[in-house]
Scaffold this motif. Structure first.
Motif, short mmCIF file in Angstrom:
data_model
loop_
_atom_site.label_atom_id
_atom_site.label_comp_id
_atom_site.label_asym_id
_atom_site.label_seq_id
_atom_site.Cartn_x
_atom_site.Cartn_y
_atom_site.Cartn_z
N GLY A 244 0.78 -1.23 0.00
CA GLY A 244 0.00 0.00 0.00
C GLY A 244 0.82 1.28 0.00
N TRP A 245 2.12 1.17 -0.28
CA TRP A 245 2.96 2.37 -0.25
C TRP A 245 2.53 3.42 -1.27
CZ3 TRP A 245 5.69 4.21 -4.39
CH2 TRP A 245 5.89 3.33 -5.47
N ALA A 246 1.92 2.96 -2.37
CA ALA A 246 1.52 3.90 -3.42
C ALA A 246 0.08 4.38 -3.28
CB ALA A 246 1.71 3.26 -4.79
N ALA A 277 8.91 10.33 -5.32
CA ALA A 277 9.07 10.83 -3.94
C ALA A 277 8.48 9.84 -2.94
CB ALA A 277 8.39 12.19 -3.80
N ALA A 278 7.32 9.27 -3.27
CA ALA A 278 6.70 8.31 -2.36
C ALA A 278 7.54 7.04 -2.25
CB ALA A 278 5.29 7.97 -2.85
N THR A 282 10.26 5.35 1.22
CA THR A 282 10.29 4.01 1.83
C THR A 282 11.70 3.46 1.95
OG1 THR A 282 10.14 2.76 -0.26
CG2 THR A 282 8.07 3.56 0.72
N GLY A 283 12.68 4.14 1.31
CA GLY A 283 14.05 3.65 1.33
C GLY A 283 14.65 3.68 -0.07
N PRO A 284 15.69 2.87 -0.32
CA PRO A 284 16.33 2.88 -1.63
C PRO A 284 15.37 2.47 -2.76
CG PRO A 284 17.65 1.68 -0.01
CD PRO A 284 16.31 1.92 0.62
N VAL A 285 15.59 3.08 -3.94
CA VAL A 285 14.83 2.73 -5.14
C VAL A 285 15.83 2.18 -6.15
CG1 VAL A 285 13.41 3.59 -7.04
CG2 VAL A 285 13.04 4.45 -4.72
N ARG A 286 15.67 0.91 -6.50
CA ARG A 286 16.61 0.27 -7.40
C ARG A 286 16.22 0.44 -8.87
NH1 ARG A 286 17.54 -5.50 -4.25
NH2 ARG A 286 18.72 -4.65 -2.47
#
Length: 307
Positions: A244-246, A277-278, A282-286
């Protein structure tokens, strides 16, 4: 002007074509254009009206309303004699040899005997049928029968090719041969319309695609144009993101989740930066990239919704 932007003087134009069977509309105001030198893929679900439309173009069926024209004039028997047709069902004489059959069909289309023989021999060679030249069609494999059917559509040098599922039953080598033949004919100025459920081939071969649903062309254009119109999708891989992060990102909805990777669809005009940004929150974006829908995805969406 028809909905797909057809104009008078083009190659093949179907304008508002209607065909009913027992009160049910197989074609319901179909608009379609195929210009000389153009490969157009005609795709839709079973029962969408593709074969009926082709039969109307070829004069096998008469429309209940609308018009079919070639080069700005109504299509008549003389014009249709210059069209080539490959039906989905075999339309060959099973006990005639390949050569005799092609010569006979070429003569039916108006070629002189010597010209018919030359054309038949040429297409037999081009389509890899030399060893089957004197064989009865019924003794050939289904793939080679399909090659003969294609040769029959080409033998009289048509100005328009109408091909109903031409790749059906062909092995990969034969598919490549047919694809190159269709490109050659288009480069020579022939208008080519073909239906196929093999959308990867349609996407690879065609200048334009027309998607038909319930007897109407509901989407038409170049593959790149249709993909651009299909909206923006984002692929985001965020290992630390929880379920549900998005949720709550305006103009974005989740299409698919596969472990840490999420695919989101963006509404028209929505910027992707709030999604980034969202995800970063949550942390790193690969991974973060724009993904355009494939023709298969566009087909599913368009046929499913009639968009």
């Amino acid at each position: 002007m028809p909905a797909d932007g057809t104009t008078a003087g083009s190659g093949l134009i179907c304008s508002g074509v209607v065909k009913r069977f027992a009160g049910l509309a197989a074609l319901d105001g179909l608009d379609l254009r195929v210009d000389p030198g153009e490969l157009v893929g005609f795709v839709g679900g079973n029962g969408a009206g593709k074969t009926t439309a082709m039969r109307v173009v070829l004069g096998v069926l008469a429309p209940d309303a609308g018009e079919v024209t070639w080069a700005g004039a109504p299509v008549d028997p003389t014009t249709r004699a210059r069209f080539g047709y490959l039906p989905e069902e075999r339309g060959l004489y099973p006990r005639m040899s390949v050569l005799d059959q092609l010569v006979y069909l070429a003569e039916l289309h108006g070629l002189a005997v010597n010209d018919a023989h030359r054309a038949a021999e040429s297409w037999i060679t081009r389509l890899g049928l030399r060893t089957a030249r004197d064989t009865e069609v019924q003794r050939l494999s289904l793939g080679n029968q399909q090659r003969v059917q294609l040769a029959a559509a080409l033998v009289h040098d048509p100005v328009l090719l109408v091909l109903d599922e031409p790749f059906s039953g062909l092995d990969p080598a034969a598919v490549d041969t047919l694809a190159e033949v269709l490109r050659e004919r288009a480069r020579a100025g022939v208008a080519v319309l073909f239906s196929s459920h093999q959308l990867d081939l349609v996407e690879r071969l065609c200048d334009r695609v027309a998607i038909v649903r319930a007897g109407r062309v509901v989407s038409a254009g170049t593959v790149s144009g249709l993909r651009a119109d299909g909206g923006v999708r984002l692929v985001v891989e965020a290992p630390g993101a929880g379920p549900g992060w998005a949720d709550g990102i305006e103009g974005a909805h989740v299409v698919e989740v596969d472990g840490p990777r999420t695919v989101l669809a963006l509404a028209d005009g929505v910027d992707e930066q709030p999604v980034l940004a969202a995800a970063l929150a949550t942390g790193p974006v690969r991974e973060f990239r724009v993904l355009r829908p494939s023709l298969v995805e566009l087909f599913r969406e368009t046929v499913g919704t009639g968009r």
